[in-house]
Design a protein around this motif. Structure first.
Motif: not given
Lengths: 623, 221
Positions: A318-319, A322, A326, A367, A369
């Motif tokens: 997920d990281y 993310c 970006n 967002k 991260c």
């Protein structure tokens, strides 16, 4: 002696012969299967992680030593010594305490209702795992096929599949909705499987347990090996086990440790009493208790290592996503060549672009991260299994196979616990000879399963999940603590600890040492009372509320906190008090019956003494 | 003169194709993401192919069958790779309406993707929504099939267990009733010294040969 009795005696003798375990291993495996359940997979790792990682093991071990082991030893000992199910055991210890047995039976009945509903959900996911791509890996399309369904878009494909396509949940517990036919047929299948395994009591359970108790360990090992080889597993494990000693100052941690060990060993259900009653009387129940409790705790640890290596992989994944999102945003906005910003260069690139063109960067609303944020997003309970873990599985190569294994493991774990639950209901009923002799055992188990199935249909309603949480959080927990407390006090103070130690010495060949006696007399009752008081005070602190899944909620996909309506609270309280009510009712009935008997005797023979023998002694003669 | 005309044409072209211009669409390609090592470089020839594909798509629309490659204008090609394009009419003074271009691209999206070895996600036409592929919908969902199989197995197993239980009970009852009959016979005749059953043959017990009379040995007259 043989020929003074007629042929009837031989017939009775053959039927009244108590079933026995085929071998010791079967008995141990059944108890381990009963104790090791879904909570070992989805509650212990979560507690371990939120309560300071490795530091949580300290209150956990203390609770195991002073609360888990002594209570467990008592249950096995009284079942084995008195060779009866929970109702007759407590009647034998003291007729005034017969209500404990009835309470255990009622609690086991209520728990088996909702426990099998959880298995229904597991079965539904299991059946849906046999396809590629997995149905919860992507959102379904909306009506004109230009995008995804809005509810799914707003939350995630996993949450949508769980809340909408499985539960079809309503936004309010008042709104019961209709019975979900998919869940209904899965519920019928689950009860059919349970019936098939317990149809002739431990004769069939003993065969089924070889598979249902050992299969989860195989799957856990497979997942462990797979999980440790995935990227990011080590991050998950270090995050899990890094001890945080400060957290031990929070009393909530100790409360959670005590309750976890209590529920994890499945105490006060009456199931262990039932299992132990099929043992030969001269059996070392102390060793059995220690072995089973240790196996249960080791399984919890083993499962947490597996779960957290997979969750570490998910968080890293997920990281990475993310960061990639970006980076793509930056590249698209500034028309930079593809792959010009790698994940390592990203922070530097971001600061540079922010310095030179801050408005355009701000417009992108990137967002932030952080790996810790993703690692923190752990969950407990069904949320872990059906949302978080399923997402992790979709990212693994060969995901349908892993999904099948995972849900198969959950199903067999729950099934072996169900065996114990059902034996806790059926063994006392058989012992009390509720049915006439000519009714075969298959009919009794069939009737019990049918009644349970019909009662559990309420959980297949659209608001069923909210009701299940009520059952899980209030009805089960409070009753079990009270029953366990009364068990310990009943055995130690009513039956007499000296008499009990003599019985144990007769069975195991050794008298219990100081540790056991001190725990039984002082430590365990005290711990249980503390837990009960703490539970009640936590309940009283704020009115109980539930978290509803409401797509219209402003902060969707966060769940909306709502208080329980009055009628729901009333029903919940009634269900909570029902098992405990048996205890004073039975005690009162016994008191009145005894008084009446004494008066009758006094009227019949005014000169003789009233019966000096207690019921305890009379029952002992019978054994 | 020629130079003036050329600059006029390019100027007109430049006006028609502008980032954010009327009826202009932005296209974004992610070739390296899609193809990795087999990625090709985006050069003028690829641009020509793109123009050809757009022209081809426009020809499929009624009243636009005469669209030529030269009617498609590209501008602002960046390193991303992204660019803007417009489609002009035959006079090259006006751009064709965006709705027509959009419907043309949508109808032939698959072919355009395949030409460049890309897909909807790596060859993006911003502002043109993709028609998502319908999901595979088998007539009978897979889960019902597996459910049917497992449920039937369970029902069969339950039936077998119940039947075998009944058969076992019947056999036990028969054995018990036989044993009971034996007991009855024993108890009626010989209960000496606590031994229920006579080891001698039953028939033999009824008539003791030792007490046979002389008369019976002789044959009757």
């Amino acid at each position: 002696m043989a020929h003074t009795l007629g042929p009837d005696w031989q017939g009775d003798h053959l039927e009244a012969e108590r079933p026995k375990w085929d071998n010791k291993f079967q008995y141990l495996l059944s108890c381990v299967g009963f104790a090791v359940g879904l909570g070992n997979i989805w509650r212990f790792p979560y507690l371990c992680q939120t309560h300071g990682g490795g530091a949580f093991l300290i209150p956990y071990v203390i609770a195991l030593v002073f609360e888990g082991l002594p209570l467990f030893h008592i249950e096995l000992a009284i079942g084995q010594r008195l060779q009866q199910g929970s109702i007759k055991v407590w009647k034998a210890i003291s007729p005034y305490l017969g209500g404990i047995g009835l309470g255990c039976l009622t609690v086991s009945f209520l728990i088996s209702l909702y426990y099998n509903t959880i298995l229904t959900w597991v079965l539904w996911y299991f059946l849906n795992s046999f396809q590629y791509p997995l149905p919860w890996s992507s959102c379904p399309l909306d009506l004109n096929r230009t995008g995804f369904v809005e509810e799914c878009q707003g939350s995630s494909a996993m949450s949508y599949f769980w809340y909408r396509q499985t539960l079809n949940i309503t936004a309010d517990i008042n709104d019961s909705g209709s019975v979900q036919w998919r869940l209904l047929i899965c519920l019928a299948a689950c009860w059919a499987v349970v019936y098939m395994c317990i149809i002739r009591g431990i004769e069939t359970t003993g065969k089924a347990i070889y598979f249902t108790a050992l299969f989860p360990y195989l799957v856990l090992t497979a997942f462990l090996i797979r999980g440790l080889t995935l990227p990011g597993a080590m991050d998950g494990l270090t995050y899990l086990f890094t001890p945080n000693m400060q957290i031990l100052q929070n009393p909530r941690v100790w409360l959670d440790a005590a309750t976890q060990i209590f529920f994890s060993l499945s105490l006060a259900f009456g199931g262990h009493i039932a299992f132990a009653s099929y043992n030969p009387p001269r059996n070392n129940c102390k060793n059995d208790a220690v072995v089973i409790a240790l196996v249960n705790s080791m399984t919890s640890l083993y499962a947490s290592v597996t779960v957290f290596s997979v969750l570490g992989f998910k968080a890293t994944n997920d990281y990475g996503h993310c960061l990639d999102r970006n980076i793509l945003g930056l590249i698209n906005e500034f028309d930079l060549p593809e792959e010009s910003i790698s994940r390592d260069v990203y922070p530097a690139a971001l600061t540079y672009l922010n310095a030179t063109q801050p408005q355009r960067v701000a417009q992108l609303s990137l967002k932030s991260c952080h790996l810790e944020d993703f690692l923190d997003k752990s969950a407990a309970g069904p949320g872990l299994a059906f949302i978080v873990f399923t997402e992790a599985i979709t990212h693994m190569p060969g995901s349908p196979g892993w999904a099948v294994l995972f849900f198969g493991m959950l199903f067999t774990l729950g099934l072996s616990s169900m065996f114990g639950n059902m034996e806790a209901i059926i063994t006392p009923l058989v012992d009390m000879a509720v049915m006439p002799r000519w009714v075969p055992k298959e009919a009794l188990t069939g009737l019990v399963c049918l009644v349970c199935f019909l009662s559990a249909i309420c959980f297949t309603l659209q608001s069923g999940n909210y009701w299940l949480e009520i059952f899980d959080n209030f009805v089960a927990s409070l009753n079990l603590i009270v029953l366990a407390f009364l068990e310990v006090v009943g055995v130690v103070y009513v039956y007499g600890i000296k008499q009990f130690c003599d019985d144990v010495a007769w069975m195991t060949g050794k008298r219990p040492g100081l540790y056991w006696r001190a725990s039984w007399a002082v430590a365990s009752p005290l711990l249980l009372m503390t837990i009960f008081v703490a539970y009640l005070s936590l309940l009283a602190q704020k009115p109980p509320s539930y978290r509803a899944w409401n797509p219209q909620y402003g902060q969707f996909p966060s769940r909306q906190e709502r208080p329980y309506p009055d009628w729901v609270l009333a029903t919940g309280m009634l269900l909570t008090l029902l098992p405990m009510l048996w205890i004073p009712v039975v005690a009162l009935v016994q008191l009145l019956a005894r008084r009446r008997r004494m008066w009758k005797l006094r009227d019949a023979r005014p000169d003789s003494d009233t019966d000096t023998k207690t019921y305890m002694d009379m029952d002992k003669d019978k054994c | 003169m020629l130079w003036l005309l050329f600059s006029l044409v390019t100027a007109t072209h430049a006006e028609l194709c502008q980032p954010g211009g009327e009826n202009a669409f932005k296209v974004r390609l992610s070739i390296k993401t899609a193809l990795g090592e087999k990625a090709y470089a985006w050069d003028v020839n690829e641009e020509y192919l793109f123009k050809a594909m757009v022209a081809f798509s426009m020809r499929k629309i009624p009243h636009r069958e005469t669209t030529e490659i030269s009617h498609v204008l590209l501008c602002n090609v960046t390193q991303r790779v992204s660019f803007w394009f417009v489609v002009t009419d035959s006079s090259k003074n006006h751009t064709l309406p965006a709705a027509e271009v959009q419907s043309a691209i949508r109808m032939n999206r698959n072919r355009i993707n395949n030409v460049f070895f890309l897909n909807d996600q790596t060859l993006e036409f911003l502002k043109i929504p993709t028609t998502l592929a319908p999901p595979l919908d088998p007539s009978v969902p897979i889960w019902i099939i597996i459910f049917g199989v497992t449920f039937s197995i369970v029902i069969v197993a339950i039936t077998l267990l119940i039947l075998s239980g009944m058969w076992q009970r019947r056999r036990k009852n028969k054995e018990m009733s036989e044993a009971v009959d034996d007991d009855d016979k024993c108890e009626n005749f010989t209960i000496e010294n606590g031994i229920p059953c006579d080891p001698l043959d039953m028939k033999g017990g009824r008539i003791n040969d030792a007490f046979m009379t002389e008369d019976e040995r002789l044959t009757p007259l």
